[in-house]
Design a protein around this motif. Sequence first.
Motif, PDB file in Angstrom:
ATOM      1  N   THR A   8       4.959   3.640  10.516  1.00 58.93           N
ATOM      2  CA  THR A   8       6.006   4.237  11.337  1.00 58.93           C
ATOM      3  C   THR A   8       7.335   3.522  11.135  1.00 58.93           C
ATOM      4  N   LEU A   9       7.303   2.197  11.127  1.00 65.08           N
ATOM      5  CA  LEU A   9       8.529   1.412  11.001  1.00 65.08           C
ATOM      6  C   LEU A   9       9.192   1.580   9.637  1.00 65.08           C
ATOM      7  N   GLU A  32       0.831  -1.210   0.000  1.00 70.00           N
ATOM      8  CA  GLU A  32       0.000   0.000   0.000  1.00 70.00           C
ATOM      9  C   GLU A  32       0.861   1.255   0.000  1.00 70.00           C
ATOM     10  N   MET A  33       1.900   1.277   0.832  1.00 64.50           N
ATOM     11  CA  MET A  33       2.784   2.438   0.902  1.00 64.50           C
ATOM     12  C   MET A  33       3.496   2.668  -0.431  1.00 64.50           C
ATOM     13  N   LEU A  34       3.979   1.601  -1.046  1.00 65.80           N
ATOM     14  CA  LEU A  34       4.667   1.729  -2.324  1.00 65.80           C
ATOM     15  C   LEU A  34       3.711   2.193  -3.420  1.00 65.80           C
ATOM     16  N   TYR A  35       2.490   1.689  -3.407  1.00 67.29           N
ATOM     17  CA  TYR A  35       1.480   2.097  -4.382  1.00 67.29           C
ATOM     18  C   TYR A  35       1.231   3.605  -4.287  1.00 67.29           C
ATOM     19  N   ARG A  43      12.531   4.271   5.375  1.00 67.69           N
ATOM     20  CA  ARG A  43      13.013   3.424   4.285  1.00 67.69           C
ATOM     21  C   ARG A  43      12.259   3.707   2.988  1.00 67.69           C
ATOM     22  N   ILE A  44      10.960   3.920   3.086  1.00 72.54           N
ATOM     23  CA  ILE A  44      10.171   4.247   1.896  1.00 72.54           C
ATOM     24  C   ILE A  44      10.625   5.586   1.328  1.00 72.54           C
ATOM     25  N   ALA A  45      10.893   6.551   2.195  1.00 68.61           N
ATOM     26  CA  ALA A  45      11.257   7.896   1.757  1.00 68.61           C
ATOM     27  C   ALA A  45      12.588   7.922   1.018  1.00 68.61           C
ATOM     28  N   THR A  46      13.509   7.033   1.385  1.00 65.83           N
ATOM     29  CA  THR A  46      14.845   7.043   0.777  1.00 65.83           C
ATOM     30  C   THR A  46      15.030   5.949  -0.258  1.00 65.83           C
ATOM     31  N   LEU A  47      13.953   5.254  -0.595  1.00 65.77           N
ATOM     32  CA  LEU A  47      14.041   4.129  -1.523  1.00 65.77           C
ATOM     33  C   LEU A  47      14.213   4.635  -2.944  1.00 65.77           C
ATOM     34  N   GLY A  48      15.266   4.201  -3.583  1.00 64.55           N
ATOM     35  CA  GLY A  48      15.503   4.599  -4.961  1.00 64.55           C
ATOM     36  C   GLY A  48      14.870   3.621  -5.931  1.00 64.55           C
ATOM     37  N   VAL A  49      14.339   4.136  -7.010  1.00 66.83           N
ATOM     38  CA  VAL A  49      13.760   3.287  -8.058  1.00 66.83           C
ATOM     39  C   VAL A  49      14.721   3.267  -9.239  1.00 66.83           C
TER      40      VAL A  49
END
Length: 219
Positions: free
Chosen positions: A130-131, A46-49, A135-141
């Motif tokens: 929260t956890l 869901e977060m990635l979507y 990591r989601i914010a700094t995830l490179g595509v």
Amino acid sequence: MKPNFPHRFRNEGLYEQALTHRSAARLNNERLEFLGDSLVNMLVAEMLYETHPRADEGVLTRLRAQLVRGSTLAEIARELDLGDALVLGSGELKSGGFRRDSILADALEALIAATYLDAGWQACRDVVRTLYASRIATLGVSEKDPKTRLQEFLQANGLPLPQYELVASTGEDHAKLFDVECVVADPALRLPGHGTSRRAAEQMAAEAALNEIKGILRA
């Protein structure tokens, strides 16, 4: 010492069970870990979507696999000081089980499931967000998909190119699931991939193969 887990449990029994390894008691965290695994996969998806609106299914599948794999879960567990709170049998204590990735990852998933049972969906969703927020914010595509990166890596190291074999396809035409294997001759590997399209399954298998080969060559 209690871990820095972002939920305060009303049911202390659930909390204690989530931290209890099967080596320590019959009432342990195995069933909770089973439930937690599905919850983490769903909520990270869901977060990635939400955060990658232009990414296709293959990219999203690869990113999710990176975030929910055991090593990443263990990293989060260490950040929460989960190892100090685990209840382990004497054998696991002597062998350093509180440091083992698989035990830490399972305990984290069990705590997430326990949160869901203790306080419901929204509380569980808040915990996972929260956890994983940083990591989601700094995830490179990566602009290159896993199949391309695997091919380029093998070529750069003078290794034969991979083959992709369809193992099975199940379900109705509108909701098929595909199982494939990425077959590498040197080093000899067969890595599975799953997806709602053959392409997505191949991309997942290629990502797994690339990670495995890099690990072998580093060893």
